[in-house]
Design an enzyme around this catalytic site. Structure first.
Site, PDB file in Angstrom:
ATOM      1  N   CYS A   1     -15.942 -18.477 -15.272  1.00  0.00           N
ATOM      2  CA  CYS A   1     -15.974 -17.963 -16.643  1.00  0.00           C
ATOM      3  C   CYS A   1     -14.585 -17.417 -16.980  1.00  0.00           C
ATOM      4  O   CYS A   1     -13.597 -17.820 -16.350  1.00  0.00           O
ATOM      5  CB  CYS A   1     -17.099 -16.944 -16.835  1.00  0.00           C
ATOM      6  SG  CYS A   1     -16.964 -15.448 -15.833  1.00  0.00           S
TER       7      CYS A   1
ATOM      8  N   ARG B   1     -20.422 -13.199 -16.405  1.00  0.00           N
ATOM      9  CA  ARG B   1     -21.311 -14.359 -16.293  1.00  0.00           C
ATOM     10  C   ARG B   1     -21.250 -15.075 -14.939  1.00  0.00           C
ATOM     11  O   ARG B   1     -22.284 -15.305 -14.300  1.00  0.00           O
ATOM     12  CB  ARG B   1     -21.006 -15.362 -17.414  1.00  0.00           C
ATOM     13  CG  ARG B   1     -21.347 -14.855 -18.787  1.00  0.00           C
ATOM     14  CD  ARG B   1     -20.707 -15.711 -19.863  1.00  0.00           C
ATOM     15  NE  ARG B   1     -19.253 -15.577 -19.852  1.00  0.00           N
ATOM     16  CZ  ARG B   1     -18.419 -16.314 -20.565  1.00  0.00           C
ATOM     17  NH1 ARG B   1     -18.895 -17.252 -21.338  1.00  0.00           N
ATOM     18  NH2 ARG B   1     -17.124 -16.107 -20.499  1.00  0.00           N
TER      19      ARG B   1
ATOM     20  N   ASP C   1     -20.634 -15.164 -24.078  1.00  0.00           N
ATOM     21  CA  ASP C   1     -19.866 -14.146 -23.370  1.00  0.00           C
ATOM     22  C   ASP C   1     -20.427 -12.768 -23.717  1.00  0.00           C
ATOM     23  O   ASP C   1     -20.325 -12.328 -24.860  1.00  0.00           O
ATOM     24  CB  ASP C   1     -18.404 -14.259 -23.809  1.00  0.00           C
ATOM     25  CG  ASP C   1     -17.517 -13.333 -23.034  1.00  0.00           C
ATOM     26  OD1 ASP C   1     -18.044 -12.447 -22.345  1.00  0.00           O
ATOM     27  OD2 ASP C   1     -16.295 -13.503 -23.119  1.00  0.00           O
TER      28      ASP C   1
HETATM   29  P1  4NP Z   1     -16.924 -13.010 -18.362  1.00  0.00           P
HETATM   30  O1  4NP Z   1     -16.793 -11.937 -19.517  1.00  0.00           O
HETATM   31  O2  4NP Z   1     -15.975 -14.150 -18.694  1.00  0.00           O
HETATM   32  O3  4NP Z   1     -18.343 -13.436 -18.429  1.00  0.00           O
HETATM   33  O4  4NP Z   1     -16.555 -12.292 -17.091  1.00  0.00           O
HETATM   34  C1  4NP Z   1     -15.555 -11.437 -19.949  1.00  0.00           C
HETATM   35  C2  4NP Z   1     -14.996 -10.350 -19.341  1.00  0.00           C
HETATM   36  C3  4NP Z   1     -13.803  -9.839 -19.793  1.00  0.00           C
HETATM   37  C4  4NP Z   1     -13.168 -10.426 -20.869  1.00  0.00           C
HETATM   38  C5  4NP Z   1     -13.728 -11.501 -21.479  1.00  0.00           C
HETATM   39  C6  4NP Z   1     -14.927 -12.022 -21.020  1.00  0.00           C
HETATM   40  N1  4NP Z   1     -11.961  -9.886 -21.363  1.00  0.00           N
HETATM   41  O5  4NP Z   1     -11.461 -10.409 -22.368  1.00  0.00           O
HETATM   42  O6  4NP Z   1     -11.416  -8.950 -20.798  1.00  0.00           O
END
Ligand code: 4NP
Length: 142
Positions: free
Chosen positions: A8, A14, A113
């Protein structure tokens, strides 16, 4: 035995859930997760991902976020993106074999997300989507 890498953006919401569910189904298989971005490297998963997983008896609390490397792309047999943007980033890195998790059960939809979700409710949806698709993916690999 084949290996799987779930990818991800941050590797804190995720893909650690996907890794945890897949490892519980098949503890023998080499299964990891990572992010395309570097912002959260070394961090534990977000508290709501840990909580929703724990409610389903999946413990992801010891995972530490890491960023994808070129070696990952050579090494892993299956590279599974959580959304279209992750998939595009992976293809741009040369991961021609990457596919989207949603293609295993949610009409190829993105797993949303949840990082900016205001509450916990969205994590139930995200968990359910990941759970269905990971189960189908592992069934396909049997
Ligand atoms: P992930 O969620 O991709 O599911 O781990 C996110 C965690 C952090 C960020 C974006 C998505 N961020 O922009 O910091």
């Amino acid at each position: 035995m084949k290996s799987i890498l779930f990818v991800c953006l941050g590797n804190i919401c995720r893909s650690p859930i996907a890794e945890g569910i897949a490892k519980k189904i098949n503890p023998q298989m080499r299964i990891e997760s990572c992010g395309t971005g570097s912002w959260h490297v070394g961090e534990y998963p977000c508290s709501n991902s840990v909580k929703i997983s724990a409610l389903h008896n999946v413990d992801i609390s010891n995972h530490k976020a890491r960023q994808i490397t070129k070696e990952d792309i050579k090494y892993f047999d299956y590279i599974i993106a959580l959304d279209e943007s992750n998939l595009n980033d992976l293809k741009a890195m040369g991961a021609d074999n990457a596919v989207k998790l949603g293609s295993f059960g949610f009409k190829n939809e993105d797993v949303p997300d949840p990082y900016f979700f205001p509450g916990f409710e969205g994590f139930e949806l995200v968990y359910d989507m990941i759970n269905v698709c990971v189960k189908n993916l592992l069934d396909d690999l049997k």
